[in-house]
Design a protein around this motif. Structure first.
Motif, PDB file in Angstrom:
ATOM      1  N   TYR A 189       0.846  -1.192   0.000  1.00  0.00           N
ATOM      2  CA  TYR A 189       0.000   0.000   0.000  1.00  0.00           C
ATOM      3  C   TYR A 189       0.881   1.243   0.000  1.00  0.00           C
ATOM      4  CZ  TYR A 189      -3.849  -3.058   1.545  1.00  0.00           C
ATOM      5  OH  TYR A 189      -4.807  -4.046   1.648  1.00  0.00           O
ATOM      6  N   GLY A 190       0.569   2.184  -0.900  1.00  0.00           N
ATOM      7  CA  GLY A 190       1.286   3.455  -0.914  1.00  0.00           C
ATOM      8  C   GLY A 190       1.652   3.877  -2.321  1.00  0.00           C
TER       9      GLY A 190
ATOM     10  N   GLY B  56      12.114  -8.805  -8.574  1.00  0.00           N
ATOM     11  CA  GLY B  56      11.281  -9.384  -9.630  1.00  0.00           C
ATOM     12  C   GLY B  56      10.040 -10.077  -9.092  1.00  0.00           C
ATOM     13  N   LEU B  57       9.529  -9.596  -7.959  1.00  0.00           N
ATOM     14  CA  LEU B  57       8.382 -10.248  -7.330  1.00  0.00           C
ATOM     15  C   LEU B  57       7.081  -9.872  -8.030  1.00  0.00           C
ATOM     16  CD1 LEU B  57       9.222  -9.654  -3.556  1.00  0.00           C
ATOM     17  CD2 LEU B  57       9.839 -11.624  -4.984  1.00  0.00           C
ATOM     18  N   THR B  58       6.149 -10.770  -7.978  1.00  0.00           N
ATOM     19  CA  THR B  58       4.777 -10.474  -8.372  1.00  0.00           C
ATOM     20  C   THR B  58       4.040 -10.025  -7.121  1.00  0.00           C
ATOM     21  OG1 THR B  58       4.812 -12.126 -10.131  1.00  0.00           O
ATOM     22  CG2 THR B  58       2.658 -11.417  -9.340  1.00  0.00           C
ATOM     23  N   PHE B  59       3.452  -8.846  -7.174  1.00  0.00           N
ATOM     24  CA  PHE B  59       2.765  -8.339  -5.993  1.00  0.00           C
ATOM     25  C   PHE B  59       1.605  -7.450  -6.415  1.00  0.00           C
ATOM     26  CE2 PHE B  59       6.137  -5.380  -7.075  1.00  0.00           C
ATOM     27  CZ  PHE B  59       5.553  -4.117  -6.943  1.00  0.00           C
ATOM     28  N   GLU B  60       0.677  -7.281  -5.497  1.00  0.00           N
ATOM     29  CA  GLU B  60      -0.433  -6.355  -5.711  1.00  0.00           C
ATOM     30  C   GLU B  60      -0.038  -4.999  -5.166  1.00  0.00           C
ATOM     31  OE1 GLU B  60      -5.134  -5.635  -4.478  1.00  0.00           O
ATOM     32  OE2 GLU B  60      -4.027  -7.348  -3.657  1.00  0.00           O
ATOM     33  N   HIS B  61      -0.264  -3.968  -5.958  1.00  0.00           N
ATOM     34  CA  HIS B  61       0.040  -2.622  -5.509  1.00  0.00           C
ATOM     35  C   HIS B  61      -1.258  -1.845  -5.343  1.00  0.00           C
ATOM     36  CE1 HIS B  61       1.551   1.679  -6.440  1.00  0.00           C
ATOM     37  NE2 HIS B  61       1.591   1.445  -5.144  1.00  0.00           N
ATOM     38  N   VAL B  62      -1.531  -1.403  -4.132  1.00  0.00           N
ATOM     39  CA  VAL B  62      -2.677  -0.548  -3.847  1.00  0.00           C
ATOM     40  C   VAL B  62      -2.158   0.878  -3.802  1.00  0.00           C
ATOM     41  CG1 VAL B  62      -4.547  -0.017  -2.246  1.00  0.00           C
ATOM     42  CG2 VAL B  62      -3.785  -2.391  -2.539  1.00  0.00           C
ATOM     43  N   ASN B  63      -2.453   1.645  -4.838  1.00  0.00           N
ATOM     44  CA  ASN B  63      -1.867   2.976  -5.038  1.00  0.00           C
ATOM     45  C   ASN B  63      -2.551   3.990  -4.120  1.00  0.00           C
ATOM     46  OD1 ASN B  63       0.104   4.465  -6.472  1.00  0.00           O
ATOM     47  ND2 ASN B  63      -1.460   5.336  -7.805  1.00  0.00           N
ATOM     48  N   LEU B  64      -2.306   3.847  -2.841  1.00  0.00           N
ATOM     49  CA  LEU B  64      -3.001   4.624  -1.811  1.00  0.00           C
ATOM     50  C   LEU B  64      -2.215   5.884  -1.480  1.00  0.00           C
ATOM     51  CD1 LEU B  64      -5.536   4.149   0.128  1.00  0.00           C
ATOM     52  CD2 LEU B  64      -3.811   3.595   1.852  1.00  0.00           C
ATOM     53  N   PRO B  65      -2.801   7.069  -1.675  1.00  0.00           N
ATOM     54  CA  PRO B  65      -2.093   8.310  -1.356  1.00  0.00           C
ATOM     55  C   PRO B  65      -2.113   8.583   0.143  1.00  0.00           C
ATOM     56  CG  PRO B  65      -4.283   8.828  -2.134  1.00  0.00           C
ATOM     57  CD  PRO B  65      -4.135   7.331  -2.258  1.00  0.00           C
ATOM     58  N   TYR B  66      -1.209   9.467   0.577  1.00  0.00           N
ATOM     59  CA  TYR B  66      -1.181   9.843   1.988  1.00  0.00           C
ATOM     60  C   TYR B  66      -2.038  11.063   2.270  1.00  0.00           C
ATOM     61  CZ  TYR B  66       2.501  12.913   0.145  1.00  0.00           C
ATOM     62  OH  TYR B  66       3.220  13.817  -0.599  1.00  0.00           O
ATOM     63  N   GLN B  67      -2.604  11.662   1.226  1.00  0.00           N
ATOM     64  CA  GLN B  67      -3.439  12.841   1.387  1.00  0.00           C
ATOM     65  C   GLN B  67      -4.903  12.485   1.123  1.00  0.00           C
ATOM     66  OE1 GLN B  67      -1.363  15.316  -1.494  1.00  0.00           O
ATOM     67  NE2 GLN B  67      -0.430  16.523   0.155  1.00  0.00           N
ATOM     68  N   GLY B  68      -5.793  13.384   1.549  1.00  0.00           N
ATOM     69  CA  GLY B  68      -7.206  13.214   1.246  1.00  0.00           C
ATOM     70  C   GLY B  68      -7.944  12.243   2.145  1.00  0.00           C
TER      71      GLY B  68
ATOM     72  N   ALA C 229      -7.309   9.087   2.729  1.00  0.00           N
ATOM     73  CA  ALA C 229      -7.327   7.682   2.308  1.00  0.00           C
ATOM     74  C   ALA C 229      -6.747   6.751   3.360  1.00  0.00           C
ATOM     75  CB  ALA C 229      -6.553   7.529   0.997  1.00  0.00           C
ATOM     76  N   THR C 230      -5.769   7.247   4.117  1.00  0.00           N
ATOM     77  CA  THR C 230      -5.135   6.388   5.122  1.00  0.00           C
ATOM     78  C   THR C 230      -5.876   6.409   6.457  1.00  0.00           C
ATOM     79  OG1 THR C 230      -3.648   8.155   5.871  1.00  0.00           O
ATOM     80  CG2 THR C 230      -2.871   6.733   4.070  1.00  0.00           C
ATOM     81  N   ARG C 231      -7.037   7.067   6.486  1.00  0.00           N
ATOM     82  CA  ARG C 231      -7.819   7.145   7.723  1.00  0.00           C
ATOM     83  C   ARG C 231      -9.096   6.322   7.665  1.00  0.00           C
ATOM     84  NH1 ARG C 231      -4.574   8.773  11.805  1.00  0.00           N
ATOM     85  NH2 ARG C 231      -2.983  10.096  10.855  1.00  0.00           N
ATOM     86  N   SER C 232      -9.236   5.530   6.635  1.00  0.00           N
ATOM     87  CA  SER C 232     -10.417   4.668   6.545  1.00  0.00           C
ATOM     88  C   SER C 232     -10.312   3.555   7.582  1.00  0.00           C
ATOM     89  CB  SER C 232     -10.520   4.052   5.150  1.00  0.00           C
ATOM     90  OG  SER C 232      -9.483   3.094   4.954  1.00  0.00           O
TER      91      SER C 232
ATOM     92  N   ASN D 111      -2.759  -0.403   9.821  1.00  0.00           N
ATOM     93  CA  ASN D 111      -1.775   0.462  10.478  1.00  0.00           C
ATOM     94  C   ASN D 111      -2.517   1.547  11.238  1.00  0.00           C
ATOM     95  OD1 ASN D 111       0.323   2.021  11.350  1.00  0.00           O
ATOM     96  ND2 ASN D 111       1.150   2.481   9.331  1.00  0.00           N
ATOM     97  N   ALA D 112      -2.601   1.387  12.535  1.00  0.00           N
ATOM     98  CA  ALA D 112      -3.346   2.335  13.372  1.00  0.00           C
ATOM     99  C   ALA D 112      -2.731   3.728  13.357  1.00  0.00           C
ATOM    100  CB  ALA D 112      -3.411   1.807  14.804  1.00  0.00           C
ATOM    101  N   ASN D 113      -1.482   3.841  12.891  1.00  0.00           N
ATOM    102  CA  ASN D 113      -0.846   5.155  12.768  1.00  0.00           C
ATOM    103  C   ASN D 113      -1.395   5.953  11.597  1.00  0.00           C
ATOM    104  OD1 ASN D 113       1.376   4.829  14.849  1.00  0.00           O
ATOM    105  ND2 ASN D 113       1.795   3.077  13.545  1.00  0.00           N
ATOM    106  N   GLY D 114      -2.027   5.261  10.651  1.00  0.00           N
ATOM    107  CA  GLY D 114      -2.596   5.946   9.502  1.00  0.00           C
ATOM    108  C   GLY D 114      -1.568   6.435   8.511  1.00  0.00           C
ATOM    109  N   HIS D 115      -0.458   5.692   8.349  1.00  0.00           N
ATOM    110  CA  HIS D 115       0.600   6.096   7.427  1.00  0.00           C
ATOM    111  C   HIS D 115       0.873   4.979   6.415  1.00  0.00           C
ATOM    112  CE1 HIS D 115       1.298   9.487   9.960  1.00  0.00           C
ATOM    113  NE2 HIS D 115       1.878   8.808  10.934  1.00  0.00           N
ATOM    114  N   ILE D 116       1.291   5.397   5.215  1.00  0.00           N
ATOM    115  CA  ILE D 116       1.845   4.466   4.243  1.00  0.00           C
ATOM    116  C   ILE D 116       3.358   4.507   4.381  1.00  0.00           C
ATOM    117  CG2 ILE D 116      -0.056   4.505   2.584  1.00  0.00           C
ATOM    118  CD1 ILE D 116       1.523   6.692   1.045  1.00  0.00           C
TER     119      ILE D 116
END
Length: 218
Positions: free
Chosen positions: A6-7, A24-36, A38-41, A48-53
């Motif tokens: 996430y981030g 070279g890993l296969t991974f899921e990327h959740v393009n989550l911004p730190y503004q707006g 989004a990290t407080r849902s 992450n209870a800190n609400g940070h990426i």
């Protein structure tokens, strides 16, 4: 897919994204911004209870999930648990390289990150009318001491035929530290006074994996 990151790349989340891409890993990327907000849902705060990426979620087996936050921890975790200690990848091959990765990563955070970010913001990122050159100048003065430390280390490494922090090859130690010191590159006089460090930073950030993360936004 076992690994989720996430981030956005334009944040400290670049560190785990870069590490995963280097491997070279296969991974899921959740393009989550730190503004707006989004990290407080509620869903994200449950990770992450800190609400940070960034946050890394590693589903190791059915019903077994490992959650990692703090960007350096995320990158080090990915290198240690998803890489091969084969002497070619970013993964440490032994306790010595692992120790180097840990100590240099923590060094970067405690000794350089705050001032490097101040340089970046007040030399480049912020609108010109909001920049405070005096803050950048003070940060650059403070950075001179830790940059002497890494310059001397890189010099000793070069004498031993090693072109990077922990080994002759690029490792997660370089990834973590370069991701911080790159922020200080707008301090041109400071970089000119530490040429080995500047050259090393450029070599690190010009690696294809880092360029791909920044360019594609993964």
């Amino acid at each position: 897919m076992s690994l989720t990151i996430y981030g956005i790349p334009a944040s400290r989340a670049v560190r785990p994204l870069w590490a995963a891409t280097e491997l070279g890993l296969t991974f899921e990327h959740v393009n989550l911004p730190y503004q707006g907000g989004a990290t407080r849902s509620p869903d994200f705060l449950a990770l992450n209870a800190n609400g940070h990426i960034p946050v890394v979620v590693d589903r190791r087996a059915p019903g077994k999930k490992v959650v990692v936050w703090e960007s350096m921890a995320c990158a080090l975790y990915i290198a240690r648990h998803h890489g091969q200690p084969d002497g070619r990848s970013i993964t440490p091959v032994d306790a010595g390289e692992d120790a180097d990765a840990l100590r240099w990563s923590f060094w970067a955070v405690t000794e350089t990150e705050s001032d490097a970010l101040t340089v970046l913001m007040h030399r480049m990122v912020m609108p010109a009318e909001r920049r405070k050159p005096e803050l950048a100048e003070a940060a650059e003065r403070r950075l001179a001491a830790p940059l002497r430390v890494i310059e001397q280390h890189l010099s000793r490494q070069r004498e031993q035929g090693h072109s990077h922090l922990a080994a002759a090859r690029f490792t997660v130690a370089d990834l973590c530290v370069a991701s911080v010191l790159n922020w200080a590159r707008p301090a041109r006089e400071l970089m000119a006074a530490h040429p080995l460090t500047h050259d090393w930073i450029v070599r690190c950030i010009e690696r294809p994996a880092h360029v791909a993360v920044k360019a594609r936004g993964i």
